[in-house]
Design an enzyme around this catalytic site. Sequence first.
Site, PDB file in Angstrom:
ATOM      1  N   THR A  40       0.839  -1.211   0.000  1.00  0.00           N
ATOM      2  CA  THR A  40       0.000   0.000   0.000  1.00  0.00           C
ATOM      3  C   THR A  40       0.869   1.255   0.000  1.00  0.00           C
ATOM      4  OG1 THR A  40      -1.694  -1.190   1.224  1.00  0.00           O
ATOM      5  CG2 THR A  40      -1.818   1.206   1.296  1.00  0.00           C
ATOM      6  N   HIS A  43       2.075   1.983  -3.417  1.00  0.00           N
ATOM      7  CA  HIS A  43       1.056   2.688  -4.224  1.00  0.00           C
ATOM      8  C   HIS A  43       1.066   4.189  -3.898  1.00  0.00           C
ATOM      9  CE1 HIS A  43      -0.869  -0.785  -6.019  1.00  0.00           C
ATOM     10  NE2 HIS A  43      -0.918  -1.382  -4.841  1.00  0.00           N
TER      11      HIS A  43
END
Length: 341
Positions: A40, A43
């Site tokens: 995450t 990202h």
Amino acid sequence: MKALVKAKGEEGLWLQEVPEPKIKPHEVLVKIKKSAICGTDVHIYKWDEWAKKTIPVPMIVGHEFMGEIIEVGESVQGLSPGDRVCAEGHLTCGQCISCKTGKRYLCTSRKGIGVNTTGTFAEYAALPAENIFKLPSFVSDDVASIFDPFGNAVHTALTFNLTAEDVLITGAGPIGCMVTAIAKMAGARHIIVTDINEGRLQLAKQMGATHTVDVSKTSLQEAVKTLGISTGFTVGLEMSGSPVAFNDMLKAMRHGGQIALLGILPPGTVIDWDLVIFKLLAIKGIYGREGFSTWFQMTNLLESGLNIDPVITHRFPIEEFDHGFRLMKDGKSGKVILNWE
Ligand code: NAD
Ligand code: ZN
């Protein structure tokens, strides 16, 4: 204090001086010792479409960590300065029907630390006491810092019985590799792990895969034929987020097979529903951990000998965070740990 901040809406993260947080009565102040980089965070680093619509800027990001409590709020009980801790990264509302009925992990308005609110890539973090998990002494600092993704792995792996089953794991990222180790410990018969990254398949082998398949070179169907597993897999654990991998899994399942889906598939992913219906497959979505039940399963597994150390491949001082993010981005690492001291 120093903190890794998503300071601008463009690729990168910035190590900046920011004010130290002040705790509210229900919070504790944690001195962070180790952080780990999650997919995450990559990202967020890359600033892809998901990150653009999700992450407020500027904000301290990060949610995988371990550290030590140095101050407790006035209404906090059962925690003290000096406690070695990490924390559940999902904040629950306490008010929705799930929370009110004792299933906080199904909270309908949960928020992610370091995603929706201030994160833990910092020297200090103020966190709600109810999210804190006290670490037993047999858990090393390094392993403690990856408890959050380890929890994803445990939640996924323990959703269906694996003992004596034939298990297909698609995706040998850090979480897929930890799932592999749990499947091995649980006594699965065949544990086939697929990926398109040779380095990661080697890690999966080290973690207990009985066979690995590089699906960029050999199709899963072909590999299964060669291995003599013609009856299909009874359990599928999807850990890649790849529509190709998920579709291959559906084809490779035995009638009545069970699938746990952790990998986040892109919007608009199409599958052959005939395979689900006519093979009577059960598919269960997995998100986060199943509350603290998972956390206690994690420590119990470690205490009974589960070894996830090999999944940690790199360690850097926080100043070299960019190096760690680049390795993660290029799929050239397992878990990467950033040290704050
Ligand atoms: P990762 O991206 O490091 O690992 C995914 C792996 O899948 C990579 O090694 C990649 O090479 C491999 N892959 C790509 N295409 C493939 C294919 N066709 N067949 C087989 N493997 C293929 O991610 P991770 O941190 O290990 O997490 C695994 C997945 O779980 C990701 O999709 C992530 O977004 C998701 N995730 C979900 C939750 C949740 O709560 N549901 C939490 C964390 C992560
Ligand atoms: Zn709730």
